[in-house]
Design a protein around this motif. Structure first.
Motif, PDB file in Angstrom:
ATOM      1  N   GLY A   1     -38.970 -83.525  43.946  1.00 48.51           N
ATOM      2  CA  GLY A   1     -40.212 -83.931  43.291  1.00 48.51           C
ATOM      3  C   GLY A   1     -41.413 -83.734  44.187  1.00 48.51           C
ATOM      4  O   GLY A   1     -42.493 -83.344  43.725  1.00 48.51           O
ATOM      5  N   LEU A   2     -41.235 -83.985  45.487  1.00 51.67           N
ATOM      6  CA  LEU A   2     -42.330 -83.809  46.438  1.00 51.67           C
ATOM      7  C   LEU A   2     -42.747 -82.339  46.532  1.00 51.67           C
ATOM      8  O   LEU A   2     -43.930 -82.031  46.712  1.00 51.67           O
ATOM      9  CB  LEU A   2     -41.902 -84.328  47.812  1.00 51.67           C
ATOM     10  CG  LEU A   2     -42.986 -84.504  48.867  1.00 51.67           C
ATOM     11  CD1 LEU A   2     -44.040 -85.506  48.411  1.00 51.67           C
ATOM     12  CD2 LEU A   2     -42.363 -84.950  50.197  1.00 51.67           C
ATOM     13  N   LYS A   3     -41.785 -81.453  46.375  1.00 53.19           N
ATOM     14  CA  LYS A   3     -42.106 -80.023  46.377  1.00 53.19           C
ATOM     15  C   LYS A   3     -43.026 -79.677  45.208  1.00 53.19           C
ATOM     16  O   LYS A   3     -44.035 -78.976  45.376  1.00 53.19           O
ATOM     17  CB  LYS A   3     -40.822 -79.203  46.299  1.00 53.19           C
ATOM     18  CG  LYS A   3     -41.052 -77.703  46.203  1.00 53.19           C
ATOM     19  CD  LYS A   3     -39.729 -76.958  46.121  1.00 53.19           C
ATOM     20  CE  LYS A   3     -39.959 -75.454  45.970  1.00 53.19           C
ATOM     21  NZ  LYS A   3     -38.671 -74.716  45.923  1.00 53.19           N
ATOM     22  N   MET A   4     -42.700 -80.157  44.007  1.00 56.87           N
ATOM     23  CA  MET A   4     -43.525 -79.839  42.845  1.00 56.87           C
ATOM     24  C   MET A   4     -44.850 -80.594  42.872  1.00 56.87           C
ATOM     25  O   MET A   4     -45.872 -80.080  42.403  1.00 56.87           O
ATOM     26  CB  MET A   4     -42.766 -80.134  41.559  1.00 56.87           C
ATOM     27  CG  MET A   4     -41.644 -79.157  41.281  1.00 56.87           C
ATOM     28  SD  MET A   4     -42.153 -77.410  41.380  1.00 56.87           S
ATOM     29  CE  MET A   4     -43.440 -77.329  40.146  1.00 56.87           C
ATOM     30  N   LEU A   5     -44.863 -81.793  43.434  1.00 53.82           N
ATOM     31  CA  LEU A   5     -46.117 -82.516  43.610  1.00 53.82           C
ATOM     32  C   LEU A   5     -47.057 -81.690  44.488  1.00 53.82           C
ATOM     33  O   LEU A   5     -48.241 -81.510  44.161  1.00 53.82           O
ATOM     34  CB  LEU A   5     -45.862 -83.877  44.258  1.00 53.82           C
ATOM     35  CG  LEU A   5     -47.110 -84.682  44.644  1.00 53.82           C
ATOM     36  CD1 LEU A   5     -47.903 -85.082  43.407  1.00 53.82           C
ATOM     37  CD2 LEU A   5     -46.707 -85.924  45.454  1.00 53.82           C
ATOM     38  N   MET A   6     -46.533 -81.175  45.593  1.00 54.66           N
ATOM     39  CA  MET A   6     -47.334 -80.360  46.502  1.00 54.66           C
ATOM     40  C   MET A   6     -47.892 -79.130  45.793  1.00 54.66           C
ATOM     41  O   MET A   6     -49.078 -78.805  45.912  1.00 54.66           O
ATOM     42  CB  MET A   6     -46.472 -79.955  47.711  1.00 54.66           C
ATOM     43  CG  MET A   6     -47.094 -78.958  48.656  1.00 54.66           C
ATOM     44  SD  MET A   6     -46.734 -77.231  48.206  1.00 54.66           S
ATOM     45  CE  MET A   6     -44.968 -77.138  48.504  1.00 54.66           C
ATOM     46  N   ARG A   7     -47.057 -78.459  45.020  1.00 50.49           N
ATOM     47  CA  ARG A   7     -47.501 -77.234  44.347  1.00 50.49           C
ATOM     48  C   ARG A   7     -48.604 -77.522  43.331  1.00 50.49           C
ATOM     49  O   ARG A   7     -49.588 -76.782  43.227  1.00 50.49           O
ATOM     50  CB  ARG A   7     -46.308 -76.567  43.662  1.00 50.49           C
ATOM     51  CG  ARG A   7     -45.335 -75.900  44.627  1.00 50.49           C
ATOM     52  CD  ARG A   7     -44.195 -75.261  43.874  1.00 50.49           C
ATOM     53  NE  ARG A   7     -43.418 -74.380  44.740  1.00 50.49           N
ATOM     54  CZ  ARG A   7     -42.388 -73.652  44.299  1.00 50.49           C
ATOM     55  NH1 ARG A   7     -42.022 -73.698  43.032  1.00 50.49           N
ATOM     56  NH2 ARG A   7     -41.732 -72.867  45.138  1.00 50.49           N
ATOM     57  N   ASN A   8     -48.435 -78.580  42.561  1.00 52.14           N
ATOM     58  CA  ASN A   8     -49.450 -78.927  41.563  1.00 52.14           C
ATOM     59  C   ASN A   8     -50.758 -79.338  42.210  1.00 52.14           C
ATOM     60  O   ASN A   8     -51.836 -78.913  41.786  1.00 52.14           O
ATOM     61  CB  ASN A   8     -48.940 -80.039  40.649  1.00 52.14           C
ATOM     62  CG  ASN A   8     -48.084 -79.519  39.513  1.00 52.14           C
ATOM     63  OD1 ASN A   8     -48.577 -79.132  38.466  1.00 52.14           O
ATOM     64  ND2 ASN A   8     -46.790 -79.493  39.738  1.00 52.14           N
ATOM     65  N   LEU A   9     -50.675 -80.183  43.236  1.00 48.35           N
ATOM     66  CA  LEU A   9     -51.889 -80.646  43.891  1.00 48.35           C
ATOM     67  C   LEU A   9     -52.607 -79.508  44.597  1.00 48.35           C
ATOM     68  O   LEU A   9     -53.843 -79.484  44.662  1.00 48.35           O
ATOM     69  CB  LEU A   9     -51.572 -81.763  44.888  1.00 48.35           C
ATOM     70  CG  LEU A   9     -51.017 -83.066  44.317  1.00 48.35           C
ATOM     71  CD1 LEU A   9     -50.988 -84.136  45.389  1.00 48.35           C
ATOM     72  CD2 LEU A   9     -51.793 -83.537  43.104  1.00 48.35           C
ATOM     73  N   ALA A  10     -51.856 -78.559  45.122  1.00 49.50           N
ATOM     74  CA  ALA A  10     -52.485 -77.415  45.783  1.00 49.50           C
ATOM     75  C   ALA A  10     -53.411 -76.684  44.817  1.00 49.50           C
ATOM     76  O   ALA A  10     -54.507 -76.253  45.190  1.00 49.50           O
ATOM     77  CB  ALA A  10     -51.416 -76.466  46.313  1.00 49.50           C
ATOM     78  N   ILE A  11     -52.986 -76.552  43.559  1.00 50.82           N
ATOM     79  CA  ILE A  11     -53.798 -75.862  42.562  1.00 50.82           C
ATOM     80  C   ILE A  11     -54.983 -76.730  42.133  1.00 50.82           C
ATOM     81  O   ILE A  11     -56.125 -76.271  42.070  1.00 50.82           O
ATOM     82  CB  ILE A  11     -52.936 -75.494  41.340  1.00 50.82           C
ATOM     83  CG1 ILE A  11     -51.861 -74.477  41.744  1.00 50.82           C
ATOM     84  CG2 ILE A  11     -53.806 -74.933  40.218  1.00 50.82           C
ATOM     85  CD1 ILE A  11     -50.804 -74.251  40.692  1.00 50.82           C
ATOM     86  N   GLU A  12     -54.718 -78.002  41.862  1.00 49.58           N
ATOM     87  CA  GLU A  12     -55.779 -78.890  41.365  1.00 49.58           C
ATOM     88  C   GLU A  12     -56.850 -79.173  42.407  1.00 49.58           C
ATOM     89  O   GLU A  12     -58.037 -79.313  42.076  1.00 49.58           O
ATOM     90  CB  GLU A  12     -55.185 -80.207  40.873  1.00 49.58           C
ATOM     91  CG  GLU A  12     -54.417 -80.104  39.570  1.00 49.58           C
ATOM     92  CD  GLU A  12     -54.218 -81.457  38.924  1.00 49.58           C
ATOM     93  OE1 GLU A  12     -55.192 -82.232  38.820  1.00 49.58           O
ATOM     94  OE2 GLU A  12     -53.066 -81.756  38.535  1.00 49.58           O
ATOM     95  N   LEU A  13     -56.445 -79.272  43.671  1.00 45.84           N
ATOM     96  CA  LEU A  13     -57.378 -79.708  44.704  1.00 45.84           C
ATOM     97  C   LEU A  13     -58.026 -78.562  45.481  1.00 45.84           C
ATOM     98  O   LEU A  13     -58.968 -78.789  46.242  1.00 45.84           O
ATOM     99  CB  LEU A  13     -56.670 -80.654  45.680  1.00 45.84           C
ATOM    100  CG  LEU A  13     -56.096 -81.936  45.048  1.00 45.84           C
ATOM    101  CD1 LEU A  13     -55.398 -82.787  46.108  1.00 45.84           C
ATOM    102  CD2 LEU A  13     -57.173 -82.739  44.340  1.00 45.84           C
TER     103      LEU A  13
END
Length: 255
Positions: free
Chosen positions: A162-174
């Protein structure tokens, strides 16, 4: 000093990898907010090591598995040290339990610390940066087990996946805010959590057979990667995991 005048918050930094990260960031010039669940000798030792390097440092106790504590931690860090530049989500735990015997309370505890904490700490940190019109760095201490199955530690693997996908999503949003988000994924690192393994030569030998580098990693191996990702040299790196495992991930087999 590549992180001169930067302020970093490192969760779970009273010992092990977290302490190694805090000290390495201080060596690079950063001031530090040290975090753990409670103050004590280990927290004071980390503070002493950072201050010996001539850096400012404070300790703030907080349970990152509690959302309100995550928000308080960021607010108090800013109040005590000034605007933050770097967040390292390092705090984590694991529970050994066969899947068929897993209990709800243990599952909740692992996911609260390993995944919910980083989610809401990153949110509070990113809001702080947005409101002050500044970019920054979010670095999560994940694990090779964001990719590699680990029987009897399913909740831990779920949290790291889950932390992997959290990182990927936040990288795009932020990214539009100038905030990079990356993971480091340690393999077998010699820390207090692995102290029992080091004392069992047969188990240690079997593990080392899976590590092409032929040794356990050290906290400094992870800390150096974190310092790089926190620096300006990594300003165009976001949404990726940097694996630090001596080759274990692509050579591992259950025995």
């Amino acid at each position: 000093m590549k992180l001169q005048n930067r302020i970093a918050l490192v969760t779970g930094s009273t010992q092990g990898i977290g302490r190694g990260i805090a000290v390495r960031l201080a060596e690079a010039g950063a001031d530090l907010v040290i975090n753990g669940r409670e103050d004590g000798e280990e927290a004071q030792e980390t503070l002493e090591q950072v201050r010996k390097l001539g850096r400012r440092a404070c300790f703030i106790a907080a349970d990152v598995g509690v959302v309100a504590e995550c928000r308080r931690l960021v607010n108090e860090a800013v109040a005590q040290m000034g605007p933050l530049d770097i967040l390292v989500n390092n705090a984590g735990l694991q529970k050994h339990r066969p899947f068929l015997d897993a209990e709800e309370a243990e599952y909740d505890q692992v996911l609260e610390v390993n995944l919910r904490g980083p989610f809401f700490l990153a949110q509070a940190f990113a809001r702080h940066l947005r409101d002050s019109n500044r970019g920054g760095r979010i670095i999560n201490n994940s694990s090779v087990h964001e990719e590699l199955p680990f029987p009897n530690f399913t909740s831990y693997c779920v949290s790291k996946g889950g932390l992997k996908m959290l990182m990927r999503n936040l990288a795009i949003e932020l990214a539009p805010l100038g905030i990079t988000v990356n993971n480091v994924a340690p393999g077998a690192i010699e820390t207090p959590i692995n102290s029992s393994l080091v004392k069992q030569p047969d188990k240690l030998e079997r593990l080392l057979e899976n590590i092409p580098a032929g040794r356990l990693g050290q906290p400094r191996d992870v800390a150096g990667a974190v310092a790089f990702l926190a620096s300006d040299e990594a300003s165009y790196i976001t949404g990726t995991t940097l694996v630090i495992d001596g080759g274990l991930l692509w050579n591992y087999s259950e025995q």
